[in-house]
Design a protein around this motif. Structure first.
Motif, PDB file in Angstrom:
ATOM      1  N   CYS A 132     -49.059  28.767 -48.482  1.00 22.67           N
ATOM      2  CA  CYS A 132     -50.383  28.938 -49.097  1.00 22.67           C
ATOM      3  C   CYS A 132     -50.448  28.212 -50.437  1.00 22.67           C
TER       4      CYS A 132
ATOM      5  N   HIS B  50     -54.091  31.626 -44.323  1.00 22.52           N
ATOM      6  CA  HIS B  50     -52.848  32.364 -44.107  1.00 22.52           C
ATOM      7  C   HIS B  50     -52.974  33.286 -42.896  1.00 22.52           C
TER       8      HIS B  50
ATOM      9  N   HIS C 156     -46.268  32.718 -42.049  1.00 22.28           N
ATOM     10  CA  HIS C 156     -47.397  31.778 -42.003  1.00 22.28           C
ATOM     11  C   HIS C 156     -47.087  30.801 -40.866  1.00 22.28           C
TER      12      HIS C 156
HETATM   13 ZN   LIG Z   1     -49.529  31.645 -46.310  1.00 20.16          ZN
END
Ligand SMILES: [Zn+2]
Ligand SMILES: [Zn+2]
Length: 321
Positions: A192, A232, A283
């Motif tokens: 992220c 995410h 993720h």
């Molecule tokens: Zn993430």
């Protein structure tokens, strides 16, 4: 004569291997004898999902994407999975029947052999099929993990040249997946923070509204590229329809760049998604691994790979393509 596939565990090395003799009988299909072409539906097991033209009937012509069980499955069907069975081979149970599921996504009714030559709509339908079968098996509850992957070209392991991808699901999580799964579990999520300003990084390749492509810091092959969603999410099966559509844009872009720089290599595509039941802050991403090198004695002996190209250099070439 069908032989039941088995897991074998070597207590001396900790190695787990799936022994699946029926896999050796896989036909190497090319040209007009292709079992995946429209009109040859009877040559595959009955479909479990198909995107069909209105009025067409199951297991007949008139489809865009078909999903069928793999006739030469590496694992035995999950229908036989006994209650309380310990499926992961260990020291105490060094071998056991290999339960699981194996499915094939036939990605085009016509005999197309290169994924990035499919129409955008066709490829989007294939990617939605990946997602929907993962959702199906997650909700089924008997499997712990499933992997969607694509082998394109014979040196990437494809035995049928007609565009297709696969899903293999297991009632346990492979130890290597558990290990890799642990690393991205950090706060804040590294992916992220990286996708906020991806162009600042020397390993940046390209981006779309919803995805970023980068060369990973320690790639296994020259040109290996990772595609990361900007949103995410731990699992690919939660991807929206819009993300599936957008994923095709970046995937075709990355594959075109790799073809240009590395002269149309065979490749593997692997969807790296969290196991079905998980709590880690994962993720998901996709690995595109062009088969631009071979693994030999050193790699087999040590598990340490040697790559002849820095990812920063590969990214520079891919950006310019
Ligand atoms: Zn993430
Ligand atoms: Zn075909």
């Amino acid at each position: 004569m069908a032989q039941v596939p088995e897991w074998r565990f070597d207590p001396l090395t900790g190695r787990r291997v799936l022994i699946s003799p029926d896999r050796a009988d896989r036909p190497r299909a090319v040209g007009p004898a292709c079992p995946f072409c429209e009109g040859h539906e009877a040559e595959t097991p009955p479909e479990v999902l198909a995107y069909r033209d209105p009025g067409s009937v199951p297991n007949g012509p008139g489809w865009q994407v078909r999903v069928v069980p793999n006739r030469y499955a590496a694992v035995r069907t999950v229908e036989d999975l006994p209650e309380g069975y310990l499926p992961a081979p260990t020291d105490e149970a060094p071998w056991g029947r290999a339960y699981g599921i194996a499915e094939v996504f036939v990605e085009s009714p016509t005999h197309e052999t290169v994924f990035r030559n499919l129409s955008h709509a066709q490829a989007t339908t294939a990617i939605r099929a990946w997602r929907n079968r993962l959702r199906y098996w997650r909700d089924d509850g008997r499997l712990m993990f499933a992997q969607v992957f694509k082998n394109e070209g014979s040196s990437a392991g494809a035995s049928v040249e007609h565009c297709h991808s696969q899903l293999i699901g297991l009632p346990f999580v492979p130890p290597r997946v558990i290990e890799e799964f642990r690393f991205p579990d950090m706060h804040p999520c590294r992916f992220c923070s990286w996708t906020v300003n991806p162009r600042l990084d020397s390993r940046f390749v390209s981006e779309t509204d919803m995805f970023v492509a980068q060369c990973p810091v320690a790639p296994r092959f020259p040109g290996e590229t990772r595609i990361i969603p900007k949103q995410h999410s731990a699992t690919f099966e939660n991807a929206s329809d819009d993300e599936a559509t957008n994923l095709v844009h970046i995937l075709f872009d990355v594959l075109r760049r790799i073809d240009h720089v590395f002269s149309n290599p065979d490749y593997n595509l692997i969807v790296r998604s969290a196991p079905f039941r998980h709590e880690a802050n994962f993720h998901w991403w996709i690995d595109v691994m062009p088969r631009t090198a071979t693994t030999a004695g050193w790699e087999w002996g040590t598990g340490l790979l040697i790559n002849t190209m820095f990812p920063e250099r590969a990214a520079e070439l891919l950006r310019a393509a």
